[in-house]
Design a protein around this motif. Sequence first.
Motif, short mmCIF file in Angstrom:
data_model
loop_
_atom_site.label_atom_id
_atom_site.label_comp_id
_atom_site.label_asym_id
_atom_site.label_seq_id
_atom_site.Cartn_x
_atom_site.Cartn_y
_atom_site.Cartn_z
N GLY A 41 60.70 1.80 -44.88
CA GLY A 41 61.48 2.60 -45.81
C GLY A 41 62.13 3.17 -44.50
N LEU A 42 62.05 4.30 -44.09
CA LEU A 42 62.31 4.75 -43.15
C LEU A 42 62.92 4.66 -42.04
CD1 LEU A 42 58.95 7.03 -42.68
CD2 LEU A 42 60.89 6.95 -44.39
N SER A 43 63.93 5.52 -41.65
CA SER A 43 64.60 4.65 -40.23
C SER A 43 64.00 4.19 -39.49
CB SER A 43 65.61 5.71 -40.25
OG SER A 43 65.62 6.81 -39.61
N PHE A 44 64.19 3.90 -38.25
CA PHE A 44 63.93 3.77 -36.68
C PHE A 44 63.46 4.73 -36.09
CE2 PHE A 44 63.47 2.70 -32.28
CZ PHE A 44 62.82 1.71 -32.50
N GLU A 45 64.13 5.65 -35.95
CA GLU A 45 64.04 6.80 -35.68
C GLU A 45 63.81 7.73 -36.06
OE1 GLU A 45 67.24 5.93 -36.30
OE2 GLU A 45 67.84 5.26 -34.59
N ASP A 46 63.27 7.96 -37.72
CA ASP A 46 62.10 8.72 -38.47
C ASP A 46 60.93 8.32 -38.29
OD1 ASP A 46 64.52 10.29 -39.60
OD2 ASP A 46 64.21 9.41 -41.61
N ARG A 47 60.63 6.52 -38.11
CA ARG A 47 59.28 6.01 -38.33
C ARG A 47 58.50 5.99 -36.90
NH1 ARG A 47 59.85 0.48 -39.44
NH2 ARG A 47 61.91 0.71 -39.38
N SER A 48 59.65 6.03 -35.41
CA SER A 48 59.36 6.65 -34.30
C SER A 48 59.13 8.47 -34.06
CB SER A 48 60.73 6.18 -33.21
OG SER A 48 61.03 5.04 -33.48
N LYS A 49 59.31 9.10 -34.83
CA LYS A 49 59.55 10.65 -34.76
C LYS A 49 58.21 10.64 -34.88
CE LYS A 49 61.00 15.46 -35.28
NZ LYS A 49 59.46 16.32 -34.91
N VAL A 50 57.34 9.75 -36.10
CA VAL A 50 56.43 10.29 -37.35
C VAL A 50 55.48 10.35 -36.22
CG1 VAL A 50 54.74 9.85 -39.30
CG2 VAL A 50 57.10 10.12 -39.60
N GLU A 67 55.26 9.53 -33.14
CA GLU A 67 55.01 10.22 -32.14
C GLU A 67 54.64 11.68 -32.37
OE1 GLU A 67 58.56 11.83 -28.87
OE2 GLU A 67 58.71 9.62 -29.16
N ASP A 68 54.80 12.23 -33.09
CA ASP A 68 54.59 13.62 -33.59
C ASP A 68 52.59 13.30 -34.22
OD1 ASP A 68 56.57 14.53 -33.39
OD2 ASP A 68 56.87 14.97 -35.65
N PHE A 69 52.37 11.73 -34.51
CA PHE A 69 51.12 12.39 -34.79
C PHE A 69 49.81 12.06 -33.39
CE2 PHE A 69 47.48 8.96 -36.03
CZ PHE A 69 46.78 9.51 -36.82
N ILE A 70 50.95 11.03 -32.82
CA ILE A 70 50.43 10.72 -31.26
C ILE A 70 49.54 12.05 -30.15
CG2 ILE A 70 50.09 10.55 -29.07
CD1 ILE A 70 51.07 7.38 -30.48
N PHE A 71 51.02 12.99 -30.70
CA PHE A 71 51.37 14.68 -29.19
C PHE A 71 50.10 15.54 -30.71
CE2 PHE A 71 54.28 12.26 -27.39
CZ PHE A 71 53.35 11.65 -26.05
N ASP A 72 49.34 15.11 -31.77
CA ASP A 72 49.31 16.13 -32.86
C ASP A 72 49.67 17.18 -33.46
OD1 ASP A 72 46.53 14.81 -32.85
OD2 ASP A 72 45.86 15.81 -31.00
N LYS A 73 51.12 16.94 -33.83
CA LYS A 73 52.07 17.83 -34.28
C LYS A 73 51.88 17.60 -35.41
CE LYS A 73 55.64 17.85 -30.92
NZ LYS A 73 56.48 17.77 -30.51
N THR A 74 51.59 16.12 -35.96
CA THR A 74 51.13 16.14 -37.50
C THR A 74 49.62 16.05 -37.66
OG1 THR A 74 53.33 15.31 -37.21
CG2 THR A 74 51.59 14.04 -39.69
N ASP A 76 48.72 4.29 -29.89
CA ASP A 76 46.84 4.18 -28.94
C ASP A 76 47.19 5.53 -28.87
OD1 ASP A 76 44.95 3.93 -27.26
OD2 ASP A 76 46.29 2.49 -25.75
N LYS A 77 46.01 5.90 -30.52
CA LYS A 77 45.60 7.52 -30.28
C LYS A 77 43.75 7.17 -30.38
CE LYS A 77 45.84 11.11 -33.34
NZ LYS A 77 45.87 12.76 -32.10
#
Length: 418
Positions: free
Chosen positions: A264-273, A275-282, A296-297
């Motif tokens: 249900g999230l926008s494409f941008e929001d999903r990409s951000k989630v 990315e933040d996960f891959i780079f350990d911000k989340t 690939d994490k």
Amino acid sequence: MAEAILHEHLYPTLKKYFGYDQFRPQQKEIITNVLEGNDTLVIMPTGGGKSICYQLPALLFEGVTLVISPLIALMKDQVDGLNANGIEAEYFNSSQDSLKQQEILDQVAQKKLKLLYVAPESLSALNDILKESYISCIAIDEAHCISSWGHDFRPSYQQLGFLKRSLPQTPIIALTATADKATRQDILEQLNIPNAQQFLSSFDRKNIKLEVRPAENRVKQILDFVEKRREESGIIYCLSRKGTEKLAEKLQHKGIKATAYHAGLSFEDRSKVQEDFIFDKTKVVCATVAFGMGIDKSNVRFVIHYNMPKNIEGYYQEIGRAGRDGLASNALLFHTYADVIQLRRFTAGASNEDLQNAKLDRMKEFAEATDCRRKILLGYFGEYLEENCGNCDVCENPPRFFDGTIYAQKLLSCVARL
Ligand code: ADP
Ligand code: ZN
């Protein structure tokens, strides 16, 4: 193929184009089988190294290897990666204009390409080059998509049976990470490659500890679990969008860097989630099953299932996102009968309702097992584990049995007397 020839061509090619000195388990056997012109079915877990099994033969064959893949979004990356390694590769799909498409067809006819990635939808546009003299080999990635027995059926895959009829001499290699026995059989039948040699790699991911708990107080259990692992990355799968949001909020209240992810999230929001996960911000993503494909994490330390997945293939694929680095990781599943009932409601009326319910039953059996869970999990994929694994909750706390005959007799006689 003689061992000498193998060494003469395979190892230098592996080194030159991929930079590796050794093959992973099964790769050499698979590649040899393909180079001998045989049809092949490869079942190998994600990260096992399937791509080289068709990319390396492609380099040694004359002509182009056609790679059928459903993931259009990943094609460009794959092709860029190959080009960077000095391999002539292209992709062909509807996003390209006709000029570009013609240019690619010409390259095939001139035998300039080694690999051509194509979505099944676009195959019909390739009629002119579907000739034995051009096409050296056909690789079918994510081959489970062809089977309605599988868990990710795609109608566009169903037409692929024509490939063997049009190009009977061209070897086909079908690859997938998840397929039970019925699905494997179905893949071979539908692709018209009944005699394909099958290569089943071990599905065992020894470093992932398997655990199932009753779902009482699962939110509290999850909060406790994650609190003990504040610095670690994890994914928590929930059935509903609402569920992902609520759980993420509760984790945030505890000061944990958690976020929700769902379709249900926008494409941008999903990409951000992502990315933040891959780079350990989340640290923790509470997600529906929409999350994970193509991520690939390597250092995901835990995968929790807040709700029960609808089948073992899905469960296995999701927990497989933990511990790709080979270090100790956890898979924790919460089990409640309420989830089973809800999942059954979802399947009601589906064309393959019986099949889906049968798969759900197997999932439930796994959750309720009193035997080593890994034995059951691997058994589902047709793999036999000789000894108990020692890295699941049942192995660590085996159920204790005692002789209850006398108690039962007493109870029954009491009932009788009443
Ligand atoms: P799969 O498609 O099975 O998920 P990939 O083909 O993407 O797996 O390979 C997973 C990773 O393993 C890639 O990074 C790849 O470069 C690496 N890999 C594959 N074969 C070898 C090998 N023989 N030696 C070392 N690394 C390899
Ligand atoms: Zn076990």
